[in-house]
Design a protein around this motif. Structure first.
Motif, PDB file in Angstrom:
ATOM      1  N   SER A  38       0.849  -1.193   0.000  1.00  0.00           N
ATOM      2  CA  SER A  38       0.000   0.000   0.000  1.00  0.00           C
ATOM      3  C   SER A  38       0.883   1.240   0.000  1.00  0.00           C
ATOM      4  O   SER A  38       2.075   1.174   0.327  1.00  0.00           O
ATOM      5  N   ALA A  39       0.287   2.367  -0.327  1.00  0.00           N
ATOM      6  CA  ALA A  39       1.014   3.636  -0.318  1.00  0.00           C
ATOM      7  C   ALA A  39       1.473   3.979   1.093  1.00  0.00           C
ATOM      8  O   ALA A  39       2.602   4.434   1.292  1.00  0.00           O
ATOM      9  N   ALA A  40       0.628   3.733   2.086  1.00  0.00           N
ATOM     10  CA  ALA A  40       0.986   4.035   3.476  1.00  0.00           C
ATOM     11  C   ALA A  40       2.193   3.205   3.909  1.00  0.00           C
ATOM     12  O   ALA A  40       3.129   3.713   4.542  1.00  0.00           O
ATOM     13  N   ASP A  41       2.190   1.924   3.559  1.00  0.00           N
ATOM     14  CA  ASP A  41       3.308   1.041   3.869  1.00  0.00           C
ATOM     15  C   ASP A  41       4.572   1.535   3.167  1.00  0.00           C
ATOM     16  O   ASP A  41       5.657   1.576   3.745  1.00  0.00           O
ATOM     17  N   ASP A  60       2.459   1.340  -8.464  1.00  0.00           N
ATOM     18  CA  ASP A  60       1.186   1.223  -9.154  1.00  0.00           C
ATOM     19  C   ASP A  60       0.393   2.501  -8.882  1.00  0.00           C
ATOM     20  O   ASP A  60       0.577   3.148  -7.845  1.00  0.00           O
ATOM     21  N   ILE A  61      -0.472   2.872  -9.787  1.00  0.00           N
ATOM     22  CA  ILE A  61      -1.301   4.061  -9.579  1.00  0.00           C
ATOM     23  C   ILE A  61      -2.584   3.696  -8.844  1.00  0.00           C
ATOM     24  O   ILE A  61      -2.936   4.314  -7.846  1.00  0.00           O
ATOM     25  N   ASN A  62      -3.277   2.677  -9.340  1.00  0.00           N
ATOM     26  CA  ASN A  62      -4.572   2.323  -8.761  1.00  0.00           C
ATOM     27  C   ASN A  62      -4.419   1.342  -7.607  1.00  0.00           C
ATOM     28  O   ASN A  62      -4.184   0.154  -7.820  1.00  0.00           O
ATOM     29  N   MET A  63      -4.535   1.887  -6.385  1.00  0.00           N
ATOM     30  CA  MET A  63      -4.480   1.061  -5.170  1.00  0.00           C
ATOM     31  C   MET A  63      -5.579   1.546  -4.235  1.00  0.00           C
ATOM     32  O   MET A  63      -5.931   2.728  -4.266  1.00  0.00           O
TER      33      MET A  63
END
Length: 129
Positions: A38-41, A60-63
């Motif tokens: 994930s972006a947060a991770d 990746d863009i779409n998460m």
């Protein structure tokens, strides 16, 4: 000090695909490949990469949650020196424009051209040495 490439993607099979594509490099310890789901991770890992030379982030863009495009300016705040390449299934001009305006150095479309990606990593490795 190890050289790190961080891959950010919520798809569980991405790690296996990248490890397979770069198995010789990883076995030869040319670089280390780390994965965030994930972006947060990813942001937490980027903030904690002091012992490693982070040479490239592939996202990746779409998460779910925070998208790759939303993560991009936060990455640039933490590590403005690290190049980011966005990955998407939809390589339309608007998405590419948003990625570049957000600070990405490029956009790869799925399925990923691993020959092109290997050249990019080789270039980053040369600059890190």
């Amino acid at each position: 000090m190890s050289v790190l490439v961080l891959v950010v993607d919520d798809e569980p099979d991405v790690e296996a695909l990248f490890r397979q594509q770069f198995r010789r490099d990883l076995r030869a310890q040319r670089f280390v490949m780390d994965f965030a789901m994930s972006a947060a991770d990813a942001l937490a890992r980027i903030a904690n990469t002091i012992e490693q030379t982070l040479i490239l982030i592939l996202s990746d863009i779409n998460m779910p949650g925070m998208t790759g495009l939303e993560m991009l300016p936060k990455v640039k705040e933490i590590r403005p020196d690290v190049p980011v390449i966005m990955i998407t299934a939809y390589g339309d001009p608007d998405t590419k424009r948003k990625a570049i305006e957000g600070g990405a150095i490029g956009l790869l479309t799925k399925p990923i051209d691993f020959t092109l990606l290997r050249e990019e990593i080789d270039t980053r490795l040369e600059r890190a040495n």
